[in-house]
Design a protein around this motif. Sequence first.
Motif, PDB file in Angstrom:
ATOM      1  N   PHE A 295     -43.078   8.059   6.900  1.00 27.92           N
ATOM      2  CA  PHE A 295     -41.957   8.634   6.159  1.00 27.92           C
ATOM      3  C   PHE A 295     -41.067   7.530   5.592  1.00 27.92           C
ATOM      4  CE2 PHE A 295     -37.641  10.282   5.857  1.00 27.92           C
ATOM      5  CZ  PHE A 295     -37.821  11.479   5.172  1.00 27.92           C
ATOM      6  N   THR A 296     -40.851   6.484   6.398  1.00 24.91           N
ATOM      7  CA  THR A 296     -40.025   5.364   5.950  1.00 24.91           C
ATOM      8  C   THR A 296     -40.673   4.636   4.781  1.00 24.91           C
ATOM      9  OG1 THR A 296     -39.167   5.080   8.205  1.00 24.91           O
ATOM     10  CG2 THR A 296     -38.893   3.237   6.682  1.00 24.91           C
TER      11      THR A 296
ATOM     12  N   ASP B 127     -42.871   5.781   2.666  1.00 28.66           N
ATOM     13  CA  ASP B 127     -42.832   6.652   1.486  1.00 28.66           C
ATOM     14  C   ASP B 127     -41.441   6.642   0.855  1.00 28.66           C
ATOM     15  OD1 ASP B 127     -45.462   7.272   1.939  1.00 28.66           O
ATOM     16  OD2 ASP B 127     -45.040   9.193   2.918  1.00 28.66           O
ATOM     17  N   LEU B 128     -40.421   6.586   1.690  1.00 26.69           N
ATOM     18  CA  LEU B 128     -39.049   6.539   1.189  1.00 26.69           C
ATOM     19  C   LEU B 128     -38.785   5.249   0.414  1.00 26.69           C
ATOM     20  CD1 LEU B 128     -36.185   7.827   1.196  1.00 26.69           C
ATOM     21  CD2 LEU B 128     -35.769   6.627   3.342  1.00 26.69           C
TER      22      LEU B 128
ATOM     23  N   GLU C 260     -40.563   5.478  -2.886  1.00 26.22           N
ATOM     24  CA  GLU C 260     -39.929   6.434  -3.796  1.00 26.22           C
ATOM     25  C   GLU C 260     -38.722   5.824  -4.491  1.00 26.22           C
ATOM     26  OE1 GLU C 260     -37.773  10.859  -3.666  1.00 26.22           O
ATOM     27  OE2 GLU C 260     -38.712  10.000  -1.877  1.00 26.22           O
TER      28      GLU C 260
ATOM     29  N   LYS D 222     -29.807  12.840  -2.474  1.00 21.49           N
ATOM     30  CA  LYS D 222     -31.209  12.922  -2.072  1.00 21.49           C
ATOM     31  C   LYS D 222     -31.542  11.844  -1.051  1.00 21.49           C
ATOM     32  CE  LYS D 222     -35.896  12.884  -3.991  1.00 21.49           C
ATOM     33  NZ  LYS D 222     -36.708  12.763  -5.231  1.00 21.49           N
ATOM     34  N   LEU D 223     -31.068  10.626  -1.285  1.00 17.38           N
ATOM     35  CA  LEU D 223     -31.342   9.519  -0.377  1.00 17.38           C
ATOM     36  C   LEU D 223     -30.677   9.740   0.975  1.00 17.38           C
ATOM     37  CD1 LEU D 223     -32.353   6.758   0.417  1.00 17.38           C
ATOM     38  CD2 LEU D 223     -30.454   5.722  -0.867  1.00 17.38           C
TER      39      LEU D 223
ATOM     40  N   LYS E 173     -32.513  12.290   3.095  1.00 12.58           N
ATOM     41  CA  LYS E 173     -33.719  11.744   3.717  1.00 12.58           C
ATOM     42  C   LYS E 173     -33.370  10.812   4.874  1.00 12.58           C
ATOM     43  CE  LYS E 173     -36.767  12.082  -0.328  1.00 12.58           C
ATOM     44  NZ  LYS E 173     -37.873  12.803   0.314  1.00 12.58           N
TER      45      LYS E 173
ATOM     46  N   LEU F 262     -34.468  10.970   8.773  1.00  6.57           N
ATOM     47  CA  LEU F 262     -35.028   9.794   9.440  1.00  6.57           C
ATOM     48  C   LEU F 262     -34.314   9.524  10.758  1.00  6.57           C
ATOM     49  CD1 LEU F 262     -37.088   7.499   9.184  1.00  6.57           C
ATOM     50  CD2 LEU F 262     -35.368   6.188   7.922  1.00  6.57           C
TER      51      LEU F 262
ATOM     52  N   LEU G  96     -31.799   0.805   2.951  1.00  9.97           N
ATOM     53  CA  LEU G  96     -33.221   0.753   2.593  1.00  9.97           C
ATOM     54  C   LEU G  96     -33.794  -0.641   2.810  1.00  9.97           C
ATOM     55  CD1 LEU G  96     -33.278   2.916  -0.677  1.00  9.97           C
ATOM     56  CD2 LEU G  96     -34.013   3.579   1.617  1.00  9.97           C
TER      57      LEU G  96
ATOM     58  N   SER H 162     -39.442  -0.761   9.759  1.00  7.05           N
ATOM     59  CA  SER H 162     -40.052   0.548   9.513  1.00  7.05           C
ATOM     60  C   SER H 162     -40.807   1.099  10.712  1.00  7.05           C
ATOM     61  CB  SER H 162     -41.009   0.469   8.314  1.00  7.05           C
ATOM     62  OG  SER H 162     -42.048  -0.463   8.575  1.00  7.05           O
TER      63      SER H 162
END
Length: 315
Positions: free
Chosen positions: A92-93, A95-96, A99, A133-134, A137, A141, A174, A181
């Motif tokens: 998931f991390t 993919d984030l 993205e 959105k961020l 997510k 997480l 991020l 991660s």
Amino acid sequence: MPARFRDFICTTQEVQLPASFGEASQSQAWNSAMAEELDAMARNGKDEHRIVEIKQTLHEQFTIKDLGAASYYLGLELRRGNDGIRVSQSKFTNDLLEEFQVSQNFRAHTPLGTIKPLHRDSVLFSQPHLFRKLVGKLIYLGFSRTDLSFAVQQLSQFMHAPTEDHWLAATHILQYLRNTSSLGLFFPTRSPLELTGYCDSDWGNCLDTRRSLSGYCVFFGGTWIAWKTKKQQAVSKSSTEAEYRNIVVAISELLWIHYVLESLRVSVPRPIPLYCDNESAITLVADIFTKSLCAPLFLRHCGKLNLEGFACRGM
């Protein structure tokens, strides 16, 4: 349906579901049904033949498929070993990060870094939907990343009107995730069944409201099971009052977890230790029933809590 399986599930069919946990705890019929259900689960969990029989009956009734031990569920990765279970969200991390196209040239070592406290006075961000959105997510997480609790709480305050500074802080997280991660939670197979709590707070660091932040974490057998960072509801007049409010919040969480464990027939040693680094607040809690000057503060913050069985200690 085999008689054994019918006996296994009949208790939940005969008792009406309560509307809340409080209603359930006061219902003798519900408590009896749950006790029988737990006993049946304990027996079936040790009987391989019974497990196969239950799976077969479920398959005949609902057409299910046994996928074996869980390894991935809704972004949570489960890795089993002889020493315990590791829970992470590395996919998931990653993919984030892909993205939001995070650069690989810089990697942060802390979630927020040494930036100034976030507040509202700044230029508004031109794409607020991207910020929301961020942050959404990042909140998801947080199911396995305890280290993001404070940083995500800070960003969540500005969902309605994010600024350029808030977006920079979000992208800094991020950069931190790119370097970490694979981090997550670990649940050991062997650990003492003991509850332990830690709590801490700042004092009026919010530049917009001057309210303090409460933060706590709860360990069960050396494993994180609860953590939270939240702004207090009122302005504290001293650091002692801010820490005292935080102690009350942590005790409330420990009480709730203790009641849940008791309902599952898990015995927890008492007293339950709660660690705090403010000596004044610890003294206030210890002498709350002997100093009349503390009575109004006690009644205002935790007059309805049962503090018996707790020990507040310094770190």
